[in-house]
Design a protein around this motif. Structure first.
Motif, mmCIF file in Angstrom:
data_model
loop_
_atom_site.group_PDB
_atom_site.id
_atom_site.type_symbol
_atom_site.label_atom_id
_atom_site.label_comp_id
_atom_site.label_asym_id
_atom_site.label_seq_id
_atom_site.Cartn_x
_atom_site.Cartn_y
_atom_site.Cartn_z
ATOM 1 N N PHE A 122 0.832 -1.209 0.000
ATOM 2 C CA PHE A 122 0.000 0.000 0.000
ATOM 3 C C PHE A 122 0.865 1.258 0.000
ATOM 4 N N ILE A 123 1.965 1.229 0.756
ATOM 5 C CA ILE A 123 2.879 2.375 0.764
ATOM 6 C C ILE A 123 3.502 2.558 -0.615
ATOM 7 N N PHE A 124 3.836 1.443 -1.257
ATOM 8 C CA PHE A 124 4.395 1.530 -2.608
ATOM 9 C C PHE A 124 3.377 2.112 -3.587
ATOM 10 N N GLN A 125 2.113 1.760 -3.403
ATOM 11 C CA GLN A 125 1.075 2.326 -4.272
ATOM 12 C C GLN A 125 0.972 3.838 -4.079
ATOM 13 N N LEU A 126 1.066 4.287 -2.836
ATOM 14 C CA LEU A 126 1.040 5.731 -2.582
ATOM 15 C C LEU A 126 2.251 6.414 -3.209
ATOM 16 N N ALA A 127 3.422 5.782 -3.087
ATOM 17 C CA ALA A 127 4.622 6.356 -3.701
ATOM 18 C C ALA A 127 4.489 6.394 -5.219
ATOM 19 N N ASN A 128 3.907 5.350 -5.780
ATOM 20 C CA ASN A 128 3.682 5.325 -7.227
ATOM 21 C C ASN A 128 2.742 6.444 -7.653
ATOM 22 N N ALA A 129 1.694 6.682 -6.868
ATOM 23 C CA ALA A 129 0.766 7.772 -7.177
ATOM 24 C C ALA A 129 1.452 9.132 -7.058
ATOM 25 N N PHE A 130 2.317 9.282 -6.046
ATOM 26 C CA PHE A 130 3.044 10.543 -5.880
ATOM 27 C C PHE A 130 3.964 10.802 -7.070
ATOM 28 N N VAL A 131 4.686 9.778 -7.499
ATOM 29 C CA VAL A 131 5.571 9.927 -8.665
ATOM 30 C C VAL A 131 4.758 10.272 -9.907
ATOM 31 N N PHE A 132 3.600 9.640 -10.039
ATOM 32 C CA PHE A 132 2.728 9.926 -11.188
ATOM 33 C C PHE A 132 2.310 11.392 -11.204
ATOM 34 N N LEU A 133 1.848 11.907 -10.073
ATOM 35 C CA LEU A 133 1.427 13.309 -10.014
ATOM 36 C C LEU A 133 2.598 14.247 -10.270
ATOM 37 N N TRP A 134 3.763 13.906 -9.731
ATOM 38 C CA TRP A 134 4.937 14.759 -9.924
ATOM 39 C C TRP A 134 5.333 14.802 -11.396
#
Length: 455
Positions: free
Chosen positions: A399-411
């Motif tokens: 789940f933390i990796f999914q959040l990090a993936n979403a953050f990278v996507f937005l960035w």
């Protein structure tokens, strides 16, 4: 990197049976079995389906859906003189089961075979009852009732409730996949629409230097005219309701009503609308009077912007670059998210119809489940595939990796948008600061600006 190493997108593409095996996967025993079959679809109407996103019945990969009504009791009783019926029925039993002498109670207890089969057809790679209507009545194979194989006669409406339960699960799981499939089917229409929009926008921007003033004043006077018509219509309604019983009541008198049409029968409502529109009309006219110089400047800027685009036509095509960059970002995020979601081993849980079963939702081993006392304490409980996961450190932080993936996507998306804004700003700055236009404009202003933005 971890997602790409541990993930397996086949877990999303193929349906998964109760043993965690993929239906229709090549080079496996289920290669020709592309459809998922539910042993007892009636259990899919249970509230457990919505809670656990899993139907509490054995699910099996089959090559085709049943095309007839049949119960295990009837087929077993006649297997000696009707072997064809037995051979047809057992293809919906567990692989390798071919023991019609085994007692019915033991077969149903061990879930070796379904208690019944019903005419079905594949939908979303799953067998659903073949519903139809006859004289406005819901039927399956022209029947309104059927035997459930456990001594009861059921109505086909029970099947509809069960099918709706499965649909809710599929909707909760595959909304993203449906969107992806829609894009995959209609991508060329989307490209055609984008191309037409690009051509229309190009013509509009090029001609804006000649039509900016005309278009602006047409828009302004159009708004004034529409509001003026609204004022006249409100007055007409206000005058038309004069003398009609009940129209002189106030909004306070009738209180809150869910039907808005009730308020349209009051003169006070139309009077309020007319006053509001009059106020808006006056404000717009006053703004035009006092801001006329600003409006002329805005029109001049629109014309100048159109001239700048005419000198630097390549700027019209740069949004395609931004679109491609954003598409790459979205694709990377989606693929990585799928790999993360599927990076795990099959997890099996106890699915019980009884809400008080203490073993419900606990992990289990399907190979040894029938030897435990769970089925005795919770009759009808099954050890079925639930999801892909694990107990390792990596799986606990998915789940933390999914959040990090979403953050990278937005960035990355915002970086692509900002890169486009900086590139276009630099290109138009070269036009703005050129003393002699177009002689002093650089040869490739857009590419030069893109290089500066990258640096």
């Amino acid at each position: 990197l971890a997602a790409w190493v541990h993930g397996d997108p086949r877990k999303v593409i193929y349906p998964t049976d109760s043993y965690g095996q993929f239906c229709g996967q090549k080079d496996t025993l289920n290669e020709n079995k592309t459809i998922l079959f539910y042993f007892n679809i009636l259990k899919c109407a249970s509230p457990v389906v919505l809670i656990n996103l899993q139907c509490p019945t054995t699910q099996l990969c089959v090559s085709k859906c049943p095309d007839r009504f049949a119960t295990y009791i009837d087929v077993q009783a006649s297997y000696r003189y009707k072997p064809d019926q037995w051979n047809y029925f057992r293809q919906f039993c567990k692989p390798g089961f071919n023991n019609p002498r085994k007692s019915v109670a033991q077969v149903l207890r061990d879930e070796d075979c379904p208690s019944m089969i019903i005419p079905s057809r594949p939908f979303l790679k799953r067998c659903f009852p073949d519903f139809s209507t006859k004289n406005g009545v819901l039927t399956v194979a022209n029947q309104t009732t059927f035997k459930d194989g456990r001594g009861k006669t059921r109505n086909v409406t029970d099947l509809r409730e069960a099918a709706n339960g499965i649909n809710n699960v599929l909707d909760a799981r595959s909304v993203g996949m449906k969107i992806f499939e829609d894009y995959a089917i209609s991508w060329y229409w989307i490209l055609i629409g984008l191309f037409i929009a690009m051509i229309v926008s190009l013509l509009f921007l090029v001609l804006l230097r000649f039509t900016a003033g005309v278009l602006f004043w047409i828009f302004i006077f159009g708004v004034i005219g529409i509001i003026g018509y609204g004022i006249w219509h409100c007055y007409w309604e206000y005058d038309h309701l004069k003398g009609i019983p009940g129209s002189d009541l106030t909004v306070y008198d009738i209180g809150f009503q869910t039907d808005f049409r009730v308020y349209l029968q009051l003169r006070q409502t139309w009077l309020a609308f007319m006053i509001i529109l009059c106020g808006v009309e006056v404000i717009i006219i006053l703004m035009l009077i006092f801001l006329r110089n600003r409006i002329r400047i805005a029109i001049a800027l629109l014309k100048e912007g159109s001239r700048a685009i005419g000198y630097i036509m390549s700027t019209l095509f740069y949004p395609i670059v931004t679109f491609i960059l954003i598409a790459i970002c979205i694709s990377y995020w989606a693929v990585t998210a799928v790999f993360l979601a599927t990076s795990g081993e099959p997890v099996y849980k106890v699915m019980a119809n009884q809400t008080l079963c203490k073993y419900a939702n606990l992990t289990c081993d399907p190979e040894t489940f029938n030897t435990t006392n769970v089925t005795k304490l919770c009759p009808g409980a099954q050890c079925t595939f639930a999801f892909y996961g694990g107990e390792s450190l990596y799986h606990r932080y998915i789940f933390i990796f999914q959040l990090a993936n979403a953050f990278v996507f937005l960035w990355l998306v915002n970086f692509a948008i900002a890169l486009g804004q900086c590139t276009l700003a630099g290109a138009f700055a070269s036009y703005y600061w050129a003393s002699r236009k177009p002689a002093d404009i650089p040869l490739w202003p857009l590419f030069s600006s893109f290089g500066r933005a990258i640096r």
